[in-house]
Scaffold this motif. Structure first.
Motif, short mmCIF file in Angstrom:
data_model
loop_
_atom_site.label_atom_id
_atom_site.label_comp_id
_atom_site.label_asym_id
_atom_site.label_seq_id
_atom_site.Cartn_x
_atom_site.Cartn_y
_atom_site.Cartn_z
N LEU A 194 6.37 2.70 3.89
CA LEU A 194 6.17 3.55 5.06
C LEU A 194 7.48 4.02 5.68
N TYR A 195 7.46 5.29 6.07
CA TYR A 195 8.64 5.94 6.66
C TYR A 195 8.52 6.12 8.17
N VAL B 48 3.68 -2.55 11.16
CA VAL B 48 3.53 -3.07 9.80
C VAL B 48 3.59 -4.59 9.79
N ALA B 49 4.41 -5.17 10.67
CA ALA B 49 4.48 -6.62 10.74
C ALA B 49 3.13 -7.23 11.10
N GLY B 50 2.33 -6.46 11.83
CA GLY B 50 1.02 -6.97 12.23
C GLY B 50 -0.08 -6.73 11.22
N LEU B 51 0.22 -6.04 10.14
CA LEU B 51 -0.82 -5.73 9.15
C LEU B 51 -1.13 -6.91 8.24
N ALA C 141 0.58 -7.34 1.86
CA ALA C 141 1.75 -7.05 1.04
C ALA C 141 1.74 -5.63 0.48
N ARG C 142 0.60 -4.93 0.58
CA ARG C 142 0.55 -3.55 0.06
C ARG C 142 1.27 -2.57 0.98
N PHE C 143 1.65 -2.98 2.18
CA PHE C 143 2.33 -2.11 3.13
C PHE C 143 3.68 -2.71 3.50
N ASP C 144 4.74 -1.92 3.35
CA ASP C 144 6.03 -2.36 3.86
C ASP C 144 6.78 -1.15 4.40
#
Length: 523
Positions: free
Chosen positions: A307-308, A334-337, A340-343
């Motif tokens: 993610l940008y 993102v930290a709250g998601l 591992a598929r999202f960084d």
């Protein structure tokens, strides 16, 4: 249909952006409903009229034209639609068939009705309208118009800003009556789409020579990954994944969509990632276009989002905030998601342009295309504003290849051989490694066309096989292994950067020039 055909022809032969916009504006202003709405849908990929296969068209023309005459004409013209449009015999008095009649009739027609419908319309049309009809019914309408350019031309007929049109665009359906009513001075339509697409912010290219004019302290830098730009939107219990042009690809990537347990709109890069490592673009290609991927391909090619940016979050529109604030909100989101598929895309530390150049020259991953530069104070602005975001891509890779085959181009190039397949030496044989149709001037195109005509050794329909005499310098952005090609390699974005009239074919590069690159990449 006459107005639509005239628009397509003019767009194909008009090179300048502003001139194309003027044509679109005039068409949308002067054409009545619902034809202008269906034309807009055709230009932006919103129509599903591509029901006719080339074999059907060939069968229709074979009933009316001598096969040998058609074969010779097709070989000369090089484009099936144009050949049929020109050679179809005149029958009776032509009439101006409304575009809406074609679209509506096709939408309700069965497969067995299609041949008679198309033949009847072709009988009633002039060549330019026939050409437009064939392009429409085959789904191959290519006139160099992006959705944004079409909407920019549309915005000119009224006072509604382009960004407002783009904001609501995904909620409209052809023939867009509420949209045109709004542009004609009516009320703003209600947003009906759930989890709508939002116009993306794009970057402009920059070179090393441009950097001294910029203040490095005013910019952040990130890696530019070789995937596809996407927008992940989850709102009101609906989750959708869009490409940068607004195409809904949710069905192709259920492994991403089913994990979008948030309320917001995120901007990033779709990649294939295994055990933390990003796979080559060729792996992602195996997932693209699969509307219902099976469990096996999802397991072997797991998708991920790097993610940008964040556009909205928990009901709040964040696009007006500066990049630094949005970045902080993105990292927290993102930290709250907890998936591992999202960084989040890594922010690169650099003090000056020389330091960034060193990072760009030696990226940690072969899938990295270069670096992105983003002004720290930049809001998220739709379109391609110059200055806030830049992309500094890697220098292209280059090989000297031999032209093997040629085919006529399309539009204003339909009378010239402008599409070239080229190859490299593998032992004492030339094997095809790519195809290009850009990178040369009109003067060079004329000379290339003469070369093709004077050096043809065989013909395969519209394709000519050539004597192995002409070397071209080919620049390309990336390289993948490929089982679909005899050479075992596939180039990304190849273009002819130079024509080597002076170089003998035997001095062209060997296939090992590409396989060595792949070996060095660990691909």
């Amino acid at each position: 249909m006459k107005r639509f055909a005239d628009l397509l022809e003019r767009l194909a032969f008009t090179p300048g952006r502003n001139a194309k916009l003027a044509l679109l504006e005039r068409y949308f202003r002067d054409t009545p409903d619902p034809d202008r709405g269906y034309a807009l849908a055709a230009l932006t990929g919103g129509l599903e009229t591509g029901q006719a296969k080339p074999a059907l068209l060939r069968a229709l023309v074979a009933e009316r034209v001598d096969p040998e005459l058609f074969a010779l004409s097709y070989d000369y013209v090089g484009d099936l639609a144009e050949t049929i449009a020109l050679i179809w015999p005149e029958r009776g008095t032509p009439r101006d068939v409304p575009l809406s009649e074609v679209v509506v009739t096709l939408s309700g027609a069965g497969k067995t009705e299609l041949p008679a419908l198309i033949a009847r319309w072709l009988d009633q049309m002039r060549p330019s309208e026939r050409f437009a009809l064939i392009k429409l019914v085959t789904g191959s309408l290519r006139v160099g118009i992006s959705t944004r350019l079409a909407l920019t031309g549309l915005a000119r007929i009224g006072t509604v800003p382009l960004d407002e049109i783009e904001e609501l665009w995904s909620g409209f359906e052809p023939p867009y009556a509420p949209l045109f009513a709004w542009l004609d001075g009516g009320p703003r339509p209600e947003v009906t789409a759930k989890a709508p697409f939002r116009p993306v912010m794009l970057s402009t290219p920059v070179t090393e020579a441009d950097l001294p004019a910029l203040d490095p302290a005013a910019y952040a830098a990130e890696w530019k990954w070789d995937g596809i730009r996407v927008q992940a939107v989850s709102e009101g219990g609906v989750a959708r994944l869009y490409t940068r042009t607004g195409e809904d690809i949710s069905g192709s990537f259920p492994d991403i969509v089913e994990r979008m347990h948030f309320d917001g709109a995120l901007d990033g890069e779709l990649l294939i990632r295994r055990e933390g490592l990003v796979a080559p673009f060729s792996d992602l290609q195996k997932r693209l276009g699969r509307k219902s991927p099976g469990k096996a391909i999802i397991a072997s090619h797991p998708a991920a989002l790097r993610l940008y940016d964040v556009m909205t979050w928990d009901g709040e529109d964040l696009r007006a905030l500066p990049w630094t604030e949005r970045r902080a909100r993105l990292e927290a989101a993102v930290a709250g998601l907890d998936d591992a598929r999202f960084d989040v895309s890594e922010r690169l530390p650099f003090g000056d342009w020389d330091a960034l150049a060193s990072l760009r020259a030696d990226p940690p991953d072969a899938v990295i295309e270069g670096v992105m530069l983003k002004r720290l104070d930049s809001p998220y602005t739709a379109g391609r504003p110059r200055g806030p975001w830049f992309k500094w891509k890697r220098d292209p890779m280059i090989v000297d290849a031999v032209i093997l085959y040629a085919q006529r181009g399309h539009g204003k190039r339909s009378g010239f051989y402008s599409d070239f397949t080229f190859g490299l030496w593998d032992g004492d044989m030339l094997v095809p490694v790519g195809k290009a149709y850009s990178g040369f001037t009109d003067e060079e195109l004329n000379r290339l066309d003469r070369f093709v005509r004077n050096n043809t050794i065989d013909r395969f329909g519209p394709v000519r096989s050539l004597k192995a005499r002409l070397v071209v310098e080919v620049a390309f952005e990336g390289l993948n292994r490929s089982t679909r090609h005899k050479s075992g390699v596939a180039m990304r974005f190849p273009r002819i950067s130079r024509i080597r009239w002076d170089k003998p074919a035997e001095e062209a590069d060997r296939l090992t020039a590409l396989t060595d690159i792949l070996d060095g990449m660990g691909a």
